[in-house]
Design a protein around this motif. Structure first.
Motif, short mmCIF file in Angstrom:
data_model
loop_
_atom_site.label_atom_id
_atom_site.label_comp_id
_atom_site.label_asym_id
_atom_site.label_seq_id
_atom_site.Cartn_x
_atom_site.Cartn_y
_atom_site.Cartn_z
N GLN A 70 2.07 -4.99 -3.00
CA GLN A 70 3.20 -4.10 -2.77
C GLN A 70 2.73 -2.66 -2.52
OE1 GLN A 70 6.44 -5.28 -2.46
NE2 GLN A 70 5.26 -7.17 -2.55
N LYS A 82 1.02 -1.90 0.91
CA LYS A 82 1.86 -1.75 2.10
C LYS A 82 2.22 -0.30 2.37
CE LYS A 82 4.91 -4.97 0.91
NZ LYS A 82 6.12 -5.80 1.03
N THR A 83 1.97 0.59 1.41
CA THR A 83 2.29 2.01 1.59
C THR A 83 1.05 2.85 1.94
OG1 THR A 83 1.91 2.65 -0.73
CG2 THR A 83 4.06 1.72 -0.19
N GLU A 87 4.92 8.35 0.91
CA GLU A 87 5.46 7.12 0.33
C GLU A 87 4.49 6.56 -0.71
OE1 GLU A 87 6.66 2.85 2.20
OE2 GLU A 87 7.28 4.61 3.34
N THR A 129 8.20 -3.21 -2.20
CA THR A 129 8.10 -2.16 -1.19
C THR A 129 8.42 -2.76 0.17
OG1 THR A 129 5.73 -2.54 -0.86
CG2 THR A 129 6.36 -0.92 -2.53
N GLN A 130 8.97 -1.91 1.04
CA GLN A 130 9.39 -2.38 2.37
C GLN A 130 10.30 -3.60 2.24
OE1 GLN A 130 8.55 -0.60 5.37
NE2 GLN A 130 8.17 0.79 3.67
N GLN A 131 11.28 -3.49 1.35
CA GLN A 131 12.23 -4.58 1.11
C GLN A 131 13.07 -4.83 2.36
OE1 GLN A 131 13.12 -6.55 -1.76
NE2 GLN A 131 14.46 -7.57 -0.29
N TYR A 132 13.03 -6.05 2.86
CA TYR A 132 13.78 -6.44 4.06
C TYR A 132 15.25 -6.65 3.71
CZ TYR A 132 14.95 -9.22 8.25
OH TYR A 132 15.53 -9.70 9.40
N LEU A 170 14.52 -1.65 6.19
CA LEU A 170 13.43 -1.74 5.22
C LEU A 170 13.60 -0.63 4.20
CD1 LEU A 170 10.38 -2.40 7.60
CD2 LEU A 170 11.60 -4.08 6.22
N ASP A 178 12.14 1.62 1.23
CA ASP A 178 10.80 2.03 0.80
C ASP A 178 10.42 1.41 -0.54
OD1 ASP A 178 10.46 3.58 3.08
OD2 ASP A 178 11.26 5.39 2.12
N GLU A 221 14.65 5.63 -1.44
CA GLU A 221 14.22 5.98 -0.08
C GLU A 221 13.49 7.32 -0.13
OE1 GLU A 221 13.99 4.96 4.04
OE2 GLU A 221 14.44 3.86 2.19
N SER A 232 8.56 -10.06 0.88
CA SER A 232 7.94 -8.84 0.36
C SER A 232 6.57 -9.09 -0.24
CB SER A 232 8.85 -8.21 -0.69
OG SER A 232 9.09 -9.11 -1.75
#
Length: 340
Positions: free
Chosen positions: A10, A13-14, A20, A40-43, A57, A59, A70, A249
Motif C-alpha cells: 500500500q 504505491k505512493t 502523498e 491507498t489508491q482505493q478504486y 481513486l 489517496d 484526499e 488495492s
C-alpha cells in the motif's frame, strides 16, 4: 499475504508522489495500530452522471471507518480542478457512503502536521467506539467468514482468492484444486456462480456497465460466441452470482463479489451480446450440506421477495439493520427472534 506485506504494498504505491507518500506514511506510523486496515489508491466506481471518468481513486481509505482522505497538491488549486474535485468528492461519498477529508499539501509543514494529527485523533476515537472489528487479513479472504455472517454484500468490496472460494461462500464445499471458472449454485435454483475476467484478452471481452448494474459477456471468437450465446440463452441457468476477476488495492488480481444478476433475454436478443442486469447486491451464504449449521433465527428479503440473508444471532440482525435501516423485510424463523 501477511499484514506486513500488505501494508508495504500500500505504501509503495505512493512512492512516486512525494506529498502523498509523506502524509500517508506519517498517518500510518502515528496510528501505530495493526488492527487498522489502510487502502491507498482505493478504486471507486462513480455514479453514472455522464462524466468522462467512470471511476475514482482515493489517496487513502480506511474501510473499517468509511473514511476517505484526499491529499491536495498544487495542481488542485486552479478553479477548473477545484470544480472537478468537488464533483468527484460527491460521487465518492455517494458511492461509498463515506466521510471525506482533504489535506492541503501546499501549506506549511506545521499546518500539514496539525491536519494529520486531527485525522489520527479522529480514527482513534472511531476505533474506540462500539462495533469496531479489528482487521484480520486471514478472515478477510476466508469463505467461512461470510458463511458465518449469513450473507455477502457487494458494498463491502469483498475479494476472494480462488474460484473454489467463490463457490464455497455458497456452500459448495470444494477444495482449492477446483479448476473451473464457476459452478451451479447448490441451494438456489437457476443460478450459477461465476468468476469472470473484465479486461480485454484473446478470448473474451466482458464488460461492466452502468455503475456495475449491468454486465455483458462476449467472446471475440465469433463461432464460439454464437455457441455460448445460444447455450446461455436456451439451456443454462439464467441467474449469475458474479465475481469480477480484477486488480484490487493489494496489487493482485482477485475475485471481487459484485452481486446477483439475471440474464436480460430481450436485450441480449436485440444486441447479440449476452446482457445481465443486477437484481441484488446482497446474497445469502450457505454452509455445505455435510456441515452442521447453527439455528437460523431470521431471514431478510428484498422488495421482490428474494432472500438476501440468513441470521444466526441477534447481533447479526442489529448490524444489518443499522446498515440498511429497514430497507429489507425481516422474517423470523424461530421463536428466538421477535420482530418489533
Amino acid at each position: 499475504m501477511n499484514k506486513y506485506e500488505y501494508v508495504k504494498r500500500q505504501l509503495a504505491k505512493t512512492n512516486k508522489k512525494n506529498d502523498e507518500n509523506y502524509i500517508i506514511t506519517r498517518i500510518w506510523h502515528l496510528l501505530n495500530n495493526y488492527d487498522i486496515k489502510i487502502n491507498t489508491q482505493q478504486y471507486v466506481v462513480r455514479p453514472d452522471n455522464n462524466q468522462s471518468t467512470k471511476y475514482g481513486l482515493i489517496d487513502l481509505y480506511f474501510p473499517q471507518f468509511k473514511l476517505a482522505i484526499e491529499i491536495d497538491e498544487a495542481h488542485h488549486k486552479n478553479e477548473v480542478n477545484q470544480t472537478l474535485d468537488q464533483i468527484r468528492k460527491n460521487d465518492i461519498v455517494i458511492a461509498l457512503d463515506c466521510e471525506f477529508i482533504r489535506i492541503d499539501a501546499t501549506q506549511s509543514i506545521e499546518e500539514i502536521h496539525k491536519k494529520i494529527d486531527q485525522v489520527v485523533r479522529k480514527i482513534n476515537l472511531l476505533k474506540d467506539e462500539n462495533g469496531f472489528i479489528p482487521w484480520d487479513i486471514d478472515k478477510e479472504y476466508n469463505p467461512t467468514t461470510y458463511i458465518e455472517q449469513g450473507y455477502i454484500d457487494a458494498d463491502d468490496n469483498i475479494s476472494l482468492k480462488t474460484v473454489a472460494d467463490c463457490c464455497n461462500v455458497f456452500g459448495a464445499g470444494y477444495n482449492n484444486g477446483y479448476q473451473q471458472s464457476g459452478a451451479p449454485h447448490k441451494f438456489e435454483e437457476n443460478t450459477d456462480i461465476k468468476r469472470l475476467n473484465f479486461f480485454p484478452n484473446k478470448e473474451w471481452n466482458n464488460k461492466l456497465h452502468n455503475n456495475e448494474d449491468v454486465f455483458t459477456e462476449y467472446s471475440t471468437d465469433q463461432i464460439r460466441n454464437e455457441d455460448y450465446f445460444n447455450k446461455r440463452m436456451f439451456e443454462r441457468n439464467q441467474r449469475t452470482a458474479l465475481f469480477a476477476y480484477s486488480k484490487t488495492s493489494t496489487g493482485n488480481f482477485e475475485a471481487v463479489f459484485k452481486g446477483l444478476y439475471v440474464l436480460n433475454r430481450e436485450e441480449s436478443k436485440k444486441t447479440g451480446v449476452l446482457t445481465y442486469n443486477r437484481i441484488s447486491k446482497i446474497m445469502p451464504t450457505y454452509y455445505p450440506s455435510n456441515v452442521t449449521q447453527p439455528v437460523k433465527i431470521a431471514e431478510a428479503y428484498n422488495e421482490d421477495g428474494y432472500k438476501v440473508a440468513h441470521f444466526y444471532t441477534e447481533d447479526q440482525i442489529k448490524k444489518f439493520n443499522e446498515k440498511y435501516c429497514d430497507e429489507y423485510k425481516l422474517v423470523k424463523t424461530t421463536t428466538k427472534y421477535h420482530i418489533q
